[in-house]
Structure formats: C-alpha cells, structure tokens
Design a protein around this motif. Structure first.
Motif, mmCIF file in Angstrom:
data_model
loop_
_atom_site.group_PDB
_atom_site.id
_atom_site.type_symbol
_atom_site.label_atom_id
_atom_site.label_comp_id
_atom_site.label_asym_id
_atom_site.label_seq_id
_atom_site.Cartn_x
_atom_site.Cartn_y
_atom_site.Cartn_z
ATOM 1 N N LEU A 1 -47.909 62.656 34.321
ATOM 2 C CA LEU A 1 -48.348 62.149 33.025
ATOM 3 C C LEU A 1 -48.874 63.280 32.154
ATOM 4 N N LEU B 1 -45.087 54.563 30.077
ATOM 5 C CA LEU B 1 -45.289 54.472 31.516
ATOM 6 C C LEU B 1 -44.477 53.304 32.064
ATOM 7 N N ALA C 1 -53.040 55.075 31.563
ATOM 8 C CA ALA C 1 -52.154 56.033 30.898
ATOM 9 C C ALA C 1 -52.340 55.991 29.385
#
Length: 290
Positions: free
Chosen positions: A46, A63, A78
């Motif tokens: 990420l 995501l 995220a």
C-alpha cells in the motif's frame, strides 16, 4: 502519466493470539474466532502505491480484498492512509479457498474492475506463507509479474522499474504495464493514518455494515458516495462455481493435531563434578549430544 492501481490486501488472523478454536473440523481457519489484522506485507505494498499516487497526479489507489464482510475494516484502514476506495469480494461460496481458488476469484474481480495499470500486493500472507496468490493472479490475467519488490523506482513510458531484494543482493528490473508486483516486508513501512482522512471517512461502510450503523451514520453514508465501500459477490465477478471456494481448491487439510510439548522426565544434579561428568557421558552415549 496517471495510474490506476489496485492493491491486493488480506485481513489475516493475528498469529500472536492463536487459540484452540483457531481451526474448524474441516481443516479451514475459523476466522470469526480470531483477532484480525491487516496483513503486514500488504501494508508495504500500500505504501508503494501511495508513493506512486503522489508522484503521478490523477492516479487512483483502490484496495481489493477477499474475505468475510468484516474485511471492510482493512479497506477503511487503507482509506485513512490515503487510498481512494476499496472493494470487498465476499460470498459464502468463496469460503475455504486455497491459493488456486483465491487467485482465480481475485483475477475475476480485477477483470470486472476494468482498466488497471499496476496490481500491487504483499509477498505473502502470514496465515499461509505461500507467496503464491500474486504470481497466480498474474498468470491468470496473462500479464508480467515482478516478485520480491523492495522499491518501485519509476513508472514511465508504459513500463515500471522495480528494485528487488533477493537472498544474496538486489536486482533492478523493468517490466511493461500492466503488471503484478509483490512487495517484501523489507520495503518502506506504510505511513500512519491521516487524522483529517479519519474524520472525513470514519463512517465509510459496506452494505453489510449499514444495518449496524446508527441512523445518523447511515444517513451520512447514503448522502455521500465516497463513504460507500463496494461489496462484490462471486456471481457479480462472473466466477465459475467450480473454480471457487472448496470446490475449486485441490489443496485440502487432511487432519489437524494439537501438539503439546511436555518434559518426559527431569533430573536434579548437585553441585558435583562427578554427577555432571556422568550425565555428559550418558548424553553422548544415547546421541543426545556429540
């Protein structure tokens, strides 16, 4: 150039807190009984995606996770850190999938997503340690893959330049887009939550979570499309029922055994050189040492 980036992530059992109820009788993980966390190396992936978003204006980071509906928790994580949104691929039919069935299901979701330049994910998940899903997705999509990535150095002219961390050194490779890149835990740690994003997106929820929200929170989600976390089913991504879940998993757990280590016997020695010498000779004789 702007990039459409998918980050593959998994909500995994916290292996520091595995108890007697960790496994079901059919050999699958009892995820509902275990504390769940964001898979560590997926956080490294990420961070690489968020860095690319910063250096390539107009890029998006989405995501994608497969699991129980509660996996929306890592989508929020995220988003708090900088992702634009997320998708939870969840369906009872997907349960019990091994890496082959999992990679097929996620590949179908990527196809449904549409145009994508980069697919990033952690090298492996701590609940399986196979490192197979990322490469299998690349094979199913028919696109290049770069594994063991430590840093994505550049993306330009339709190519990605990646530094790989190998057992005996590093290697820099160039691959054409679209491409799957799996990221090592030795890559940069993911940034922490952004306080402003937490306040802005704290009510983000999936359809499965809406019923549990207060009326005020549910109204906020309904009024703001950015707070909607998508949920996709196996049927929505047009997955073949024979290739998902247990039906599509050639790997099966045959048996589970709880092993408890106990001392068979103990011997107390006095502060006596003769006793110690006798014990050492005994250990050598029965090949415990030497």
């Amino acid at each position: 150039m702007s990039l459409n980036i998918i980050v593959l992530a998994k909500q995994v059992p916290d292996t520091r807190n595995v108890g007697k109820d960790a496994m079901k009788e059919d050999g699958t993980i009892n995820r509902a009984a275990l504390p769940a966390i964001f898979n560590p190396e997926d956080l490294n992936a990420l961070e690489q995606a968020l860095r690319l978003k910063e250096t390539h204006p107009g890029s998006t980071v989405t995501l994608l996770t497969m699991g129980l509906p509660r996996a929306a928790e890592i989508v929020r994580e995220a988003i708090f850190r900088g992702a634009d949104g997320g998708i939870v691929l969840t369906d009872r039919a997907l349960g019990g999938a091994d890496t082959l069935a999992t990679s097929y299901s996620l590949a179908q979701a990527v196809k449904k997503f549409g145009k994508c330049d980069l697919i990033l994910g952690g090298r492996q998940a701590i609940d399986g340690d196979t490192a197979q899903v990322g490469p299998q997705i690349a094979e199913k999509l028919g696109i290049p893959q770069v594994t063991y990535a430590e840093d994505i150095l550049d993306v330009k002219d339709g190519k990605v330049t990646v530094k790989r961390r190998l057992e005996h050194g590093v290697e820099t490779v160039v691959a054409p887009l679209p491409c799957v890149v799996t990221v090592n835990g030795s890559a940069a740690d993911c940034r922490p939550r952004n306080a402003k994003r937490v306040m802005k997106y704290k009510y983000a929820a999936s359809p499965s979570e809406l019923a549990k929200l207060s009326e005020v929170a549910a109204a906020k989600v309904a009024a703001n499309p950015d707070l909607n976390i998508a949920e996709w089913s196996a049927a929505f991504v047009e997955a073949d029922p024979e290739q998902i879940g247990l039906a599509g998993s050639p790997t099966k757990v045959k048996a589970i055994e709880n092993v408890v280590f106990t001392a068979k016997e103990s011997r107390r020695l006095d502060n006596n050189d003769g006793q110690i010498e006798e014990l050492v000779k005994e250990l050598i004789a029965n090949h415990t040492i030497g």
